[in-house]
Every structure is written in C-alpha cells, then in structure tokens.
Design an enzyme around this catalytic site. Structure first.
Site, short mmCIF file in Angstrom:
data_model
loop_
_atom_site.label_atom_id
_atom_site.label_comp_id
_atom_site.label_asym_id
_atom_site.label_seq_id
_atom_site.Cartn_x
_atom_site.Cartn_y
_atom_site.Cartn_z
N GLU B 115 0.81 -1.22 0.00
CA GLU B 115 0.00 0.00 0.00
C GLU B 115 0.84 1.27 0.00
O GLU B 115 0.45 2.28 -0.59
CB GLU B 115 -0.92 -0.01 1.22
CG GLU B 115 -1.96 -1.11 1.18
CD GLU B 115 -2.65 -1.28 2.51
OE1 GLU B 115 -2.08 -1.96 3.38
OE2 GLU B 115 -3.74 -0.71 2.69
N GLU B 135 -4.73 -9.07 3.67
CA GLU B 135 -5.52 -8.73 4.86
C GLU B 135 -6.85 -9.47 4.93
O GLU B 135 -7.22 -10.02 5.98
CB GLU B 135 -5.76 -7.22 4.93
CG GLU B 135 -4.52 -6.41 5.29
CD GLU B 135 -3.69 -6.01 4.08
OE1 GLU B 135 -3.90 -6.58 2.98
OE2 GLU B 135 -2.83 -5.13 4.22
#
Lengths: 81, 161
Positions: B115, B135
């Site tokens: 990210e 995630e």
C-alpha cells in the site's frame, strides 16, 4: 488482490499497471536514483502544480477536474510572465 | 550503518531517500517506523532542497512485509489504536505533499508494504518483487489505503486474484 490475497510477481505487476517499471535487482537503486534525479531537475513549482491537480482531480467529476487544471495552468502562466 | 528503523539521506540531486531499515523482520512497519515516517515525511515536505522522495527497503528479502503483526493487540484498547491512526494520518500526509514519490520495490511488498508504494507516483520493481494484500484472507481489511488506492491504480479485470 483484495479478496484473494495471493501474491503476484513483478512481471504480472507490470502487466496490470501496479508497477511502472521492472529492472534487475542489482539495478534497482540506480534506476530509482536516476528517475528521482530526472524529476528533481524539473521546475518544482510546475511539478507541484501537476501533482496537486492530479490529486485534486481524482476526487472530482471530470468537468470540475478540468477547471482545477485550467486554474492551475493560469496560475503558472501568470507566474511565468 | 545506523540501526534506526528508518534511514534518511539527501542527495546533491535533490532526492530524499527514505529507507525502511528493519531487515531482520522484513522491514515490517511497527509504531517506531510509523513515528519516523511521520517526522521524515514532514522533512521531505518542508525542505526546499528535497524535490523528490524515493522510498526503499534495506536488506535482501523485502521492501516491506507490511504491518508488524507482533504489535497487533498491544494497544491498551481497540479504540486507542484507531484514535492513534486517525490523529496522525500518515497516508493522508503523504498525499498532501506535492512532490513526486518514487517507490523502489524489491522482494516482499505485502500489506502496508504494497500500500505504501500505491501512494507513490512511480513504482519501480526489481524482478524478484512480489506483491500481495493478504488482509482479507486474514480476517481484516487493508488499512493503509489499499481498498482505495488499488482500484484507482489497477483495472477491475486485473484484480481478481
């Protein structure tokens, strides 16, 4: 990538646009330094205006984004004259 | 070399290098890394000599394997952890800086390690780089911007895996 979580390799990352360039490991640092130096040689106020316009535009409908760009361009040409 | 969790240096070319420096844990981002990034990103923002910022990871194996999960659950409470994130919006700070960011990515770029580059303007990978946002398979969701930045970067048909 969000739901599946499976890793993707550099080749696939390049193909889907997740990365902009793939280089051999030994060249990574030099490549980043060269790209960085090229960007650093540009006029910083112009680079800042371009980035600000892109970030602002990402939040806006196209027509409004075009007005953001026009205003930024006008400010820059005013600064140049 | 310094054992600080994040290293910073400026080059004569006007490039600030932020280097994640916890190679023994694949540059996992713990609170110390976040603290340092918070300060260093402001240095990048405020230093007129720095026109571009490169973000890289030290060591052979990873740009960053993501958040340091060994710290998960160590906050006094869930709400405290959420508040700490909201009061100090690291990723929002990055997006408020009108200087180009270049990510130099090798090895693992997982979770927040994927990210963080997504918040950069240019992402350069070495051939050994691997990317993942694991995630959801672990029972939570990306929280360093991934649910917002990935769809803005990668076209829908490419996101399936």
């Amino acid at each position: 990538m969000i739901y599946g979580g499976a890793p993707i390799d550099a080749t696939r990352a390049l193909r889907i646009g997740l990365v902009t360039r793939v280089v051999p490991r030994a060249q990574l640092r030099d490549e980043a330094a060269a790209v960085g130096a090229r960007l650093a040689a540009l006029r910083p106020d112009v680079v800042a205006a371009a980035k600000a316009a892109m970030l602002a535009g990402a939040e806006l409908p196209l027509a409004q984004g075009l007005r953001v760009e026009a205003a930024a361009a006008a400010r820059l040409s005013g600064a140049a004259s | 070399m310094s054992d600080a969790p994040v290293l910073y240096e400026k080059t004569d070319a006007g490039v600030g290098w932020i280097t994640l420096n916890r190679p023994h844990v694949l540059n996992a981002m713990n609170m110390a890394v976040r603290d340092d990034l918070w300060v260093l990103l402001q240095a990048v923002r405020d230093d007129p000599d720095v026109r571009v910022c490169v973000i890289a990871g030290n060591g052979d194996r990873a740009f960053s394997a993501g958040a340091d999960i060994s710290e998960f659950g160590t906050s006094p409470s869930y709400t405290d952890a959420r508040r700490a994130r909201r009061d100090r919006d690291l990723w929002g700070l990055m997006l408020s800086i009108n200087k180009p960011f270049v990510a130099a990515i090798h090895g693992f770029a997982f979770g927040a390690g994927c990210e963080l580059p997504l918040l950069c303007d240019i992402r350069i990978a070495s051939e050994d780089a691997t990317f993942a946002l694991p995630e959801v398979t672990l029972g939570y969701i990306p929280s360093a911007g991934g649910t917002q930045t990935l769809p803005r970067t990668v076209p829908p048909a490419s996101r399936e895996r």
